[in-house]
Design a protein around this motif. Sequence first.
Motif, PDB file in Angstrom:
ATOM      1  N   ARG A  19     -32.118  -6.610  16.443  1.00 52.10           N
ATOM      2  CA  ARG A  19     -32.411  -7.235  15.149  1.00 52.10           C
ATOM      3  C   ARG A  19     -32.637  -6.181  14.073  1.00 52.10           C
ATOM      4  O   ARG A  19     -32.129  -6.299  12.953  1.00 52.10           O
ATOM      5  CB  ARG A  19     -33.634  -8.126  15.268  1.00 52.10           C
ATOM      6  CG  ARG A  19     -34.006  -8.783  13.965  1.00 52.10           C
ATOM      7  CD  ARG A  19     -35.233  -9.636  14.106  1.00 52.10           C
ATOM      8  NE  ARG A  19     -35.596 -10.189  12.811  1.00 52.10           N
ATOM      9  CZ  ARG A  19     -36.657 -10.920  12.620  1.00 52.10           C
ATOM     10  NH1 ARG A  19     -37.468 -11.201  13.625  1.00 52.10           N
ATOM     11  NH2 ARG A  19     -36.928 -11.378  11.426  1.00 52.10           N
ATOM     12  N   GLU A  23     -30.507  -5.765  10.704  1.00 49.81           N
ATOM     13  CA  GLU A  23     -31.134  -5.813   9.381  1.00 49.81           C
ATOM     14  C   GLU A  23     -30.820  -4.553   8.586  1.00 49.81           C
ATOM     15  O   GLU A  23     -30.596  -4.615   7.376  1.00 49.81           O
ATOM     16  CB  GLU A  23     -32.645  -6.005   9.510  1.00 49.81           C
ATOM     17  CG  GLU A  23     -33.030  -7.398   9.941  1.00 49.81           C
ATOM     18  CD  GLU A  23     -34.516  -7.552  10.218  1.00 49.81           C
ATOM     19  OE1 GLU A  23     -35.227  -6.533  10.359  1.00 49.81           O
ATOM     20  OE2 GLU A  23     -34.969  -8.713  10.301  1.00 49.81           O
ATOM     21  N   SER A  24     -30.785  -3.423   9.260  1.00 53.32           N
ATOM     22  CA  SER A  24     -30.447  -2.168   8.600  1.00 53.32           C
ATOM     23  C   SER A  24     -29.016  -2.210   8.077  1.00 53.32           C
ATOM     24  O   SER A  24     -28.748  -1.811   6.942  1.00 53.32           O
ATOM     25  CB  SER A  24     -30.639  -1.012   9.578  1.00 53.32           C
ATOM     26  OG  SER A  24     -30.267   0.196   8.995  1.00 53.32           O
ATOM     27  N   ALA A  27     -28.841  -4.516   5.114  1.00 54.83           N
ATOM     28  CA  ALA A  27     -29.440  -3.894   3.932  1.00 54.83           C
ATOM     29  C   ALA A  27     -28.445  -2.947   3.275  1.00 54.83           C
ATOM     30  O   ALA A  27     -28.329  -2.908   2.044  1.00 54.83           O
ATOM     31  CB  ALA A  27     -30.716  -3.152   4.316  1.00 54.83           C
ATOM     32  N   SER A  63     -30.463   2.924   6.139  1.00 54.30           N
ATOM     33  CA  SER A  63     -29.202   2.419   6.655  1.00 54.30           C
ATOM     34  C   SER A  63     -28.221   3.514   7.035  1.00 54.30           C
ATOM     35  O   SER A  63     -27.314   3.287   7.822  1.00 54.30           O
ATOM     36  CB  SER A  63     -28.550   1.507   5.626  1.00 54.30           C
ATOM     37  OG  SER A  63     -29.371   0.398   5.389  1.00 54.30           O
TER      38      SER A  63
END
Length: 87
Positions: A19, A23-24, A27, A63
């Motif tokens: 997860r 999410e990274s 982003a 990221s």
Amino acid sequence: MEVLSAAFEAGVAAAREVRAEAESSLALIDVVDRFPSLTDEDVVQWWADESTPLEDRRALIASVIDHVDILPLRESSDRDRFVVHWR
């Protein structure tokens, strides 16, 4: 029962890692989508713009960089101490 609990906790930890990686990536996509084109100059201007939210800057860094190692200082002019580990 302890084995089952440990396996469950390991599975939850692995799912959280997946997860976090997702999410990274999301982003980064969100930040990159704000650029009409991506040139070096565009990125520098965006970064230097005082209206750019700190959260966006952090999201971009998180990221693209996994982690940074700082090596011991060998000489006073040693500038290669930072080792960037890219994603």
